[in-house]
Write a protein that holds these residues in place. Sequence first.
Motif, PDB file in Angstrom:
ATOM      1  N   PRO A   1       9.461  -6.387  -7.826  1.00 29.23           N
ATOM      2  CA  PRO A   1       9.482  -6.545  -6.369  1.00 29.23           C
ATOM      3  C   PRO A   1       9.444  -5.212  -5.638  1.00 29.23           C
ATOM      4  N   LEU A   2       9.079  -5.292  -4.373  1.00 31.30           N
ATOM      5  CA  LEU A   2       9.102  -4.104  -3.522  1.00 31.30           C
ATOM      6  C   LEU A   2      10.528  -3.583  -3.402  1.00 31.30           C
ATOM      7  N   PRO A   3      10.697  -2.287  -3.192  1.00 31.09           N
ATOM      8  CA  PRO A   3      12.047  -1.754  -2.996  1.00 31.09           C
ATOM      9  C   PRO A   3      12.722  -2.406  -1.789  1.00 31.09           C
ATOM     10  N   GLU A   4      14.016  -2.507  -1.831  1.00 36.22           N
ATOM     11  CA  GLU A   4      14.770  -3.077  -0.715  1.00 36.22           C
ATOM     12  C   GLU A   4      14.477  -2.289   0.562  1.00 36.22           C
ATOM     13  N   GLY A   5      14.172  -3.010   1.613  1.00 38.52           N
ATOM     14  CA  GLY A   5      13.909  -2.378   2.904  1.00 38.52           C
ATOM     15  C   GLY A   5      12.485  -1.884   3.081  1.00 38.52           C
ATOM     16  N   ALA A   6      11.581  -2.196   2.136  1.00 38.01           N
ATOM     17  CA  ALA A   6      10.210  -1.694   2.229  1.00 38.01           C
ATOM     18  C   ALA A   6       9.478  -2.264   3.438  1.00 38.01           C
ATOM     19  N   VAL A   7       9.665  -3.557   3.701  1.00 34.59           N
ATOM     20  CA  VAL A   7       9.007  -4.181   4.852  1.00 34.59           C
ATOM     21  C   VAL A   7       9.585  -3.632   6.154  1.00 34.59           C
TER      22      VAL A   7
ATOM     23  N   LYS B   1      -2.474 -16.445   3.620  1.00 32.70           N
ATOM     24  CA  LYS B   1      -2.215 -16.072   2.232  1.00 32.70           C
ATOM     25  C   LYS B   1      -2.168 -14.556   2.049  1.00 32.70           C
ATOM     26  N   LEU B   2      -1.513 -14.165   0.976  1.00 33.09           N
ATOM     27  CA  LEU B   2      -1.479 -12.789   0.491  1.00 33.09           C
ATOM     28  C   LEU B   2      -1.696 -12.902  -1.009  1.00 33.09           C
ATOM     29  N   THR B   3      -2.893 -12.548  -1.505  1.00 33.04           N
ATOM     30  CA  THR B   3      -3.262 -12.841  -2.881  1.00 33.04           C
ATOM     31  C   THR B   3      -3.844 -11.621  -3.584  1.00 33.04           C
ATOM     32  N   GLY B   4      -3.752 -11.649  -4.912  1.00 34.35           N
ATOM     33  CA  GLY B   4      -4.279 -10.576  -5.740  1.00 34.35           C
ATOM     34  C   GLY B   4      -3.246 -10.181  -6.790  1.00 34.35           C
ATOM     35  N   LYS B   5      -3.677  -9.484  -7.835  1.00 38.30           N
ATOM     36  CA  LYS B   5      -2.761  -9.122  -8.911  1.00 38.30           C
ATOM     37  C   LYS B   5      -1.572  -8.303  -8.426  1.00 38.30           C
ATOM     38  N   PRO B   6      -1.754  -7.325  -7.510  1.00 36.83           N
ATOM     39  CA  PRO B   6      -0.576  -6.590  -7.026  1.00 36.83           C
ATOM     40  C   PRO B   6       0.471  -7.502  -6.388  1.00 36.83           C
TER      41      PRO B   6
ATOM     42  N   ILE C   1       0.834  -1.206   0.000  1.00 36.47           N
ATOM     43  CA  ILE C   1       0.000   0.000   0.000  1.00 36.47           C
ATOM     44  C   ILE C   1       0.867   1.253   0.000  1.00 36.47           C
ATOM     45  N   ARG C   2       1.894   1.269   0.828  1.00 38.56           N
ATOM     46  CA  ARG C   2       2.764   2.448   0.918  1.00 38.56           C
ATOM     47  C   ARG C   2       3.556   2.676  -0.369  1.00 38.56           C
ATOM     48  N   ASP C   3       3.774   1.605  -1.106  1.00 40.92           N
ATOM     49  CA  ASP C   3       4.495   1.750  -2.377  1.00 40.92           C
ATOM     50  C   ASP C   3       3.546   2.084  -3.527  1.00 40.92           C
ATOM     51  N   GLY C   4       2.291   2.310  -3.220  1.00 40.78           N
ATOM     52  CA  GLY C   4       1.341   2.742  -4.234  1.00 40.78           C
ATOM     53  C   GLY C   4       0.848   1.660  -5.166  1.00 40.78           C
ATOM     54  N   ARG C   5       0.997   0.381  -4.792  1.00 41.82           N
ATOM     55  CA  ARG C   5       0.645  -0.702  -5.708  1.00 41.82           C
ATOM     56  C   ARG C   5      -0.859  -0.811  -5.979  1.00 41.82           C
TER      57      ARG C   5
ATOM     58  N   TRP D   1      -3.583   0.575  10.720  1.00 47.04           N
ATOM     59  CA  TRP D   1      -2.155   0.820  10.487  1.00 47.04           C
ATOM     60  C   TRP D   1      -1.927   1.144   9.011  1.00 47.04           C
ATOM     61  N   ALA D   2      -2.540   0.352   8.143  1.00 43.38           N
ATOM     62  CA  ALA D   2      -2.387   0.571   6.705  1.00 43.38           C
ATOM     63  C   ALA D   2      -2.985   1.906   6.269  1.00 43.38           C
ATOM     64  N   LEU D   3      -4.074   2.319   6.913  1.00 43.40           N
ATOM     65  CA  LEU D   3      -4.734   3.580   6.583  1.00 43.40           C
ATOM     66  C   LEU D   3      -4.008   4.790   7.163  1.00 43.40           C
ATOM     67  N   GLY D   4      -2.996   4.556   7.997  1.00 46.33           N
ATOM     68  CA  GLY D   4      -2.324   5.659   8.665  1.00 46.33           C
ATOM     69  C   GLY D   4      -3.208   6.326   9.703  1.00 46.33           C
ATOM     70  N   ALA D   5      -4.125   5.537  10.285  1.00 43.94           N
ATOM     71  CA  ALA D   5      -5.095   6.085  11.227  1.00 43.94           C
ATOM     72  C   ALA D   5      -4.849   5.619  12.650  1.00 43.94           C
ATOM     73  N   SER D   6      -3.605   5.263  12.967  1.00 43.31           N
ATOM     74  CA  SER D   6      -3.305   4.749  14.308  1.00 43.31           C
ATOM     75  C   SER D   6      -3.305   5.834  15.371  1.00 43.31           C
ATOM     76  N   ASP D   7      -3.351   7.093  14.963  1.00 44.82           N
ATOM     77  CA  ASP D   7      -3.407   8.192  15.923  1.00 44.82           C
ATOM     78  C   ASP D   7      -4.725   8.946  15.847  1.00 44.82           C
TER      79      ASP D   7
END
Length: 456
Positions: free
Chosen positions: A366-372, A353-358, A181-185, A276-282
């Motif tokens: 692949p995700l950029p190095e260090g993305a996780v 599982k983690l599934t879907g076209k993205p 999500i953060r990488d805009g996929r 967390w993914a939505l950036g709504a933890s605060d």
Amino acid sequence: MSSPRPLNRRHFLRTTSAAAATGYFVGSSSLTRGQESPNERPVFATIGLRNQGWSITSKSTKFADFAAFADVDANVLGENLEKLEKQTGKKADGYSDYRKVLERDDIDAVMIATPDHWHTKISVEAMLAGKDVYCEKPLTLTIDEGKLIERVVKQTGRVFQVGTMQRTESDQRFLKAIALIRDGRIGEIVKVTCGINGATGSPVIPAIDVPEGLDWDKWLGPAAKVPYRALPQMREGYGGGVPLYTNCHYAWRNWYEYSGGQMNDWGAHHVDIATWALGASDSGPNKITPVSYSLPVEYENGYPTVDDQYNSPTKFEIHANMPGDIPLVITSEGDNGILFEGTKGRFFVNRGKLTGKPVEDLESNPLPEGAVEAVYGGPVSENHTANFVAAMASREQPISDVWSHNRMLEICHLANIAIRLGRELNWDPTKREIVGDEQANAFLSRECRKGYEIDM
């Protein structure tokens, strides 16, 4: 001592990962005494041993020594003391009263895996006794309890880890989802759906004699005094060896008096990842809408009219209006997990599982190095306890801190209040109160039974 709220998670985890790598862990009591020994392991105690209590303990013996256990069921206590000695070769002391654990100066931290209605009292008293705390999810039974825990963490400077283990475990699958999500996929998020399974009601459950070895009054603790109830049919699988239908043991999750049903059980996992993914933890939603729901018993003014059957929802669809008017749907239908939908695509994630076209596109892109690692804030810890112990060494808060957990859990609590009252709720995420609804605001707190108030 550093600020109890994390100010720079990247720096914190870089520091704690180094501590984990060297094995340099200093227990809180040692820090108080001014002693630092690279060979010292923190000393833990576990309060509440059935099922998840033993699970988190057995995972943690790699990182800490256990000096004591506490449980109100003598049979569970004795069984787990034996399991600990068999696994580690070391004996621990056993107590029926958790306060005996808190009185000990040699214990650095407690792991709490009691039913939910005990979490806040034990957590607060443990911090005031100078212990760091690892407490299972969901952290609280009410929203005001979360606010209290936050104040005490800030007041005492204790390290506090909440047991939302999806933030560190499940092969980093959830971290990868947030990295996508953060990488805009999938572009801008337009909707998130959390499938958390439905539940079943129960037959009428009669009041019977309390099983030998169980201190029923202490088990109830802050909750109202009621009879012990159970039917003879036994539960199988995880949580087995206890009655299938009861107001105790594994089934307490189905009663609002002790928990929050599926909304607070699985919801505390998946809604956590979603926010967390939505950036709504605060922050939080401004509206909670109960689109549909089923309760297993009749309700009046937000309370069940009978006391001999499960009373938490069996089916539901809740819509939370999140910042940016993004709908967060919590449903009992469909696959257990989280569906993220965006302007450029969608994918699904759960513990298997983690599934879907993205996700499929990662093979060629692949995700950029260090993305996780960027999602986590640094190198990902081996497991939840490793993160907790490293945080104890750095004196900064771990990955599952009380602030982000409470903000997320407020959504689950509000969903349950909306269901109980059968109406939409408007929420002020700044004041953290329900707008213009005095009756609903009364559900933000609860009164503890006399003799079981929080000792402050």
